[in-house]
Design a protein around this motif. Structure first.
Motif, short mmCIF file in Angstrom:
data_model
loop_
_atom_site.label_atom_id
_atom_site.label_comp_id
_atom_site.label_asym_id
_atom_site.label_seq_id
_atom_site.Cartn_x
_atom_site.Cartn_y
_atom_site.Cartn_z
N UNK A 77 0.79 -1.24 0.00
CA UNK A 77 0.00 0.00 0.00
C UNK A 77 0.82 1.28 0.00
N UNK A 78 2.12 1.20 0.30
CA UNK A 78 2.90 2.41 0.53
C UNK A 78 4.12 2.49 -0.37
N UNK A 79 4.74 3.65 -0.40
CA UNK A 79 5.91 3.91 -1.24
C UNK A 79 7.06 4.43 -0.37
N UNK A 80 8.30 4.29 -0.84
CA UNK A 80 9.44 4.78 -0.05
C UNK A 80 9.26 6.24 0.36
N UNK A 99 10.04 -2.22 11.63
CA UNK A 99 9.87 -2.73 10.27
C UNK A 99 9.62 -1.58 9.29
N UNK A 100 8.75 -0.65 9.68
CA UNK A 100 8.45 0.50 8.81
C UNK A 100 9.71 1.27 8.48
N UNK A 101 10.57 1.46 9.48
CA UNK A 101 11.83 2.16 9.23
C UNK A 101 12.71 1.40 8.26
N UNK A 102 12.83 0.09 8.45
CA UNK A 102 13.70 -0.72 7.58
C UNK A 102 13.21 -0.74 6.14
N UNK A 103 11.90 -0.59 5.97
CA UNK A 103 11.34 -0.60 4.62
C UNK A 103 11.44 0.77 3.94
N UNK A 136 0.25 9.06 5.21
CA UNK A 136 -0.41 8.15 4.27
C UNK A 136 -1.13 7.00 4.96
N UNK A 137 -0.79 6.74 6.22
CA UNK A 137 -1.45 5.65 6.93
C UNK A 137 -1.40 5.89 8.43
N UNK A 138 -2.47 5.49 9.11
CA UNK A 138 -2.52 5.43 10.57
C UNK A 138 -2.46 3.95 10.93
N UNK A 139 -1.53 3.59 11.84
CA UNK A 139 -1.31 2.19 12.17
C UNK A 139 -1.51 1.99 13.67
N UNK A 140 -2.28 0.98 14.04
CA UNK A 140 -2.58 0.74 15.46
C UNK A 140 -2.60 -0.76 15.74
N UNK A 222 1.36 1.83 -5.22
CA UNK A 222 2.40 1.67 -4.19
C UNK A 222 3.71 1.23 -4.83
N UNK A 223 4.83 1.78 -4.34
CA UNK A 223 6.12 1.54 -5.00
C UNK A 223 7.13 0.79 -4.13
N UNK A 224 6.74 0.40 -2.90
CA UNK A 224 7.65 -0.46 -2.15
C UNK A 224 7.75 -1.80 -2.87
N UNK A 225 8.96 -2.39 -2.96
CA UNK A 225 9.10 -3.64 -3.69
C UNK A 225 8.36 -4.78 -3.01
N UNK A 226 7.73 -5.62 -3.79
CA UNK A 226 7.03 -6.79 -3.26
C UNK A 226 7.03 -7.89 -4.32
N UNK A 227 7.18 -9.09 -3.88
CA UNK A 227 7.11 -10.25 -4.76
C UNK A 227 6.30 -11.33 -4.05
N UNK A 228 6.91 -11.95 -3.05
CA UNK A 228 6.21 -12.97 -2.26
C UNK A 228 4.94 -12.41 -1.62
N UNK A 229 4.99 -11.15 -1.18
CA UNK A 229 3.88 -10.56 -0.44
C UNK A 229 2.83 -9.91 -1.33
#
Length: 400
Positions: A77-80, A99-103, A136-140, A222-229
């Protein structure tokens, strides 16, 4: 002594006890995951999951722990560089932040004391301040497994709406789904994250994303890389009862039986009431012992687990070791900031009144053996609570 008679009491907040019927279903001969038997089972499971999440939209299943479902929610859903609003409600909220930071995302992490959930008013204020709509997102985290604190997800949704903010809404239900009331569609959640090893009464190994139309639309850009997910391939294959790669076939057989038990035999509303009863009985025991519940706001008490503060100068690690050695009972440990400060009582999943009484008896005897300052009578307080609840339930059934 290498053999202990009787069963081990696994009362951590997950993985939980797996019912015998579910274990027997998992113990199924491996089948062709491209064959008709699997296709029928897959369709049953996917339909049942929609009922658990309370959604009409797709629920995606990944062979993974809940951590995988976290990552899938973000990368689809998100981009760098996207800014996301997150809240420090405990250990697992902090792990999702990491995790969000690492991505490559840009988290705004609102600090907390680990005794309270997400404050809806604070969410509204943060979003109103965001004039440029950079968030872009609220996470809880719905139910923070490390603290026994539940965030008010429906109220947070209303706060987002009052701010008239377009951010996606993502919620972790790993330790609340199928144990506590949760409504993906009604509460306007865009991505719900879950795992198999808690309320769904399975071993670890399956993770889930329930996905809204808005989240699906976001996934297109969304531009974060994904393959398996990648959701797209999963959802396309699932329409016909298939998966784009080899699924965890035997866990899915277990999931089908677990869903039958939860939805068709006990019924979700009764499941929630059972968890509420056990949680209230546990809290009464803790208070009778003269100990303190970590969750500071009664409106945010968890029905999945109760975290208990140790008296000053006493070690939860040492206490849990005494309980394990003497009574073959496993309790949840304190995590990171709470290490050696709290122990956690899991009361979720395949669990009944007698199992709770046995658990609390082990704790009360363990407090005595470990010389932890306390009062006696916690087990009796819980038994009284359970008996009153059962009597009220019986009267209601008789009146019906």
């Amino acid at each position: 002594m290498t053999h202990r008679s009787g069963r081990h009491f696994l009362q951590i907040p997950g993985p939980t006890n797996v019912p015998e019927r579910v274990l027997r279903a998992i113990d199924h001969a491996t089948v062709d995951h491209r064959g008709p038997e699997f296709q029928e089972m897959s369709r049953d499971v996917l339909a049942g999951l929609k009922r658990v999440f309370r959604t009409k939209n797709p629920v995606v299943i990944f062979p993974a722990s809940g951590t995988g479902a976290w990552e899938a929610a973000l990368v689809n859903t998100l981009s760098p560089g996207d800014r996301v609003l997150m809240y420090e409600t405990g250990h697992f909220a902090t792990l999702w932040l990491n995790m969000a930071k690492r991505l490559g995302l840009d988290p705004v992490f609102v600090p907390g004391d680990w005794r309270r959930g997400v404050d809806p008013a604070q969410v509204e204020a943060k979003l109103v301040e965001d004039k440029g709509r950079h968030i872009k997102a609220v996470m809880a985290v719905h139910n923070e497994t490390s603290t026994g604190v539940t965030s008010r997800i429906g109220e947070v949704r209303k706060a987002i709406d009052r701010a008239q903010h377009p951010a996606l809404y993502m919620v972790d239900t790993i330790s609340s789904l199928a144990s506590m009331d949760y409504r993906h569609d009604e509460w306007g959640v865009d991505v719900t994250v879950a795992g198999s090893q808690k309320g769904l009464m399975l071993p670890p190994g399956l993770s889930f994303n329930a996905v809204s139309d808005k989240a699906l639309a976001a996934s297109k850009s969304a531009k974060l890389p994904r393959a398996y997910w990648n959701w797209d391939e999963m959802i396309a294959s699932n329409k016909d009862g298939w998966f784009p790669y080899t699924p965890a076939t035997n866990l899915l057989y277990g999931l089908r039986v677990a869903l039958q038990m939860l939805l068709d035999e006990e019924g979700l509303e009764n499941v929630f009431k059972r968890h509420d009863r056990h949680a209230e009985a546990t809290r009464r025991a803790v208070r009778a012992w003269g100990l303190e519940i970590l969750c500071a706001n009664p409106a945010e008490y968890s029905s999945s687990l109760t975290a208990v503060l140790m008296p000053e100068g006493h070690s939860e690690i040492a206490f849990r070791q005494v309980v394990l050695e003497h009574f073959n009972l496993s309790l949840g440990s304190g995590l990171t900031k709470l290490r050696d400060k709290v122990f956690r009582i899991g009361h979720l999943g395949d669990f009944n009144d007698l199992m709770l009484c046995g658990t609390l008896a082990g704790i009360e005897m363990g407090l005595e053996l470990a010389r932890v300052p306390h009062k006696k009578g916690g087990v009796q307080a819980a038994m009284d609570s359970l008996a009153r609840g059962e009597a009220a339930g019986a009267a209601k059934r008789a009146a019906a």
